[in-house]
Write an enzyme that holds these catalytic residues in place. Structure first.
Site, mmCIF file in Angstrom:
data_model
loop_
_atom_site.group_PDB
_atom_site.id
_atom_site.type_symbol
_atom_site.label_atom_id
_atom_site.label_comp_id
_atom_site.label_asym_id
_atom_site.label_seq_id
_atom_site.Cartn_x
_atom_site.Cartn_y
_atom_site.Cartn_z
ATOM 1 C CG HIS A 34 -1.883 -1.090 1.268
ATOM 2 N ND1 HIS A 34 -1.759 -2.128 2.154
ATOM 3 C CD2 HIS A 34 -2.972 -1.355 0.512
ATOM 4 C CE1 HIS A 34 -2.745 -2.977 1.961
ATOM 5 N NE2 HIS A 34 -3.485 -2.546 0.973
ATOM 6 C CG HIS A 35 0.848 5.925 -1.538
ATOM 7 N ND1 HIS A 35 0.071 6.978 -1.101
ATOM 8 C CD2 HIS A 35 2.052 6.450 -1.835
ATOM 9 C CE1 HIS A 35 0.784 8.083 -1.161
ATOM 10 N NE2 HIS A 35 1.986 7.794 -1.593
ATOM 11 C CB CYS A 36 3.537 5.649 2.963
ATOM 12 S SG CYS A 36 4.572 6.657 1.881
ATOM 13 C CG ASN A 83 4.138 8.602 -4.508
ATOM 14 O OD1 ASN A 83 4.192 7.956 -3.473
ATOM 15 N ND2 ASN A 83 3.581 9.789 -4.574
#
Length: 104
Positions: A34-36, A83
């Site tokens: 998952h993205h932070c 990202n």
């Protein structure tokens, strides 16, 4: 919580090699499915924290509203947010090559 830990690190004192005081800096690397998004949001406009997120990217996958390459920070934090959305099924060799290229 990692945001609180990073804020605590930013309160510590740093010293340049020459012995003069320097603002503390933190590099946060998130390698996760998952993205932070919470960490990114907390430090998006500061140059004291570099946030790098390697995460899965596929339609409908949480969080679908952030983690895009175009999100690079704002104000003083522009350029301090990285990202790297990864495709499903990426192999180790490709990941390591990409990781090294992006961070080193």
């Amino acid at each position: 919580d990692i945001v609180l830990a990073i804020k605590r690190l930013l309160q510590s004192e740093s010293v340049h090699e020459a012995g003069s005081p320097a603002p503390p800096r933190v590099l946060y690397i998130d390698i996760d499915i998952h993205h932070c998004d919470g960490v990114q949001q907390a430090f998006y406009s500061t140059d004291l924290v570099m946030t790098a997120s390697f995460h899965r990217n596929s339609p409908g996958f949480f969080p679908a509203t952030s983690g895009f390459v175009r999100e690079k920070g704002e104000a003083e934090g522009l350029g301090y947010n990285l990202n790297v959305p990864l495709p499903t099924g990426i192999d180790d060799f490709t990941f390591i090559r990409m990781y090294r290229k992006m961070l080193f």
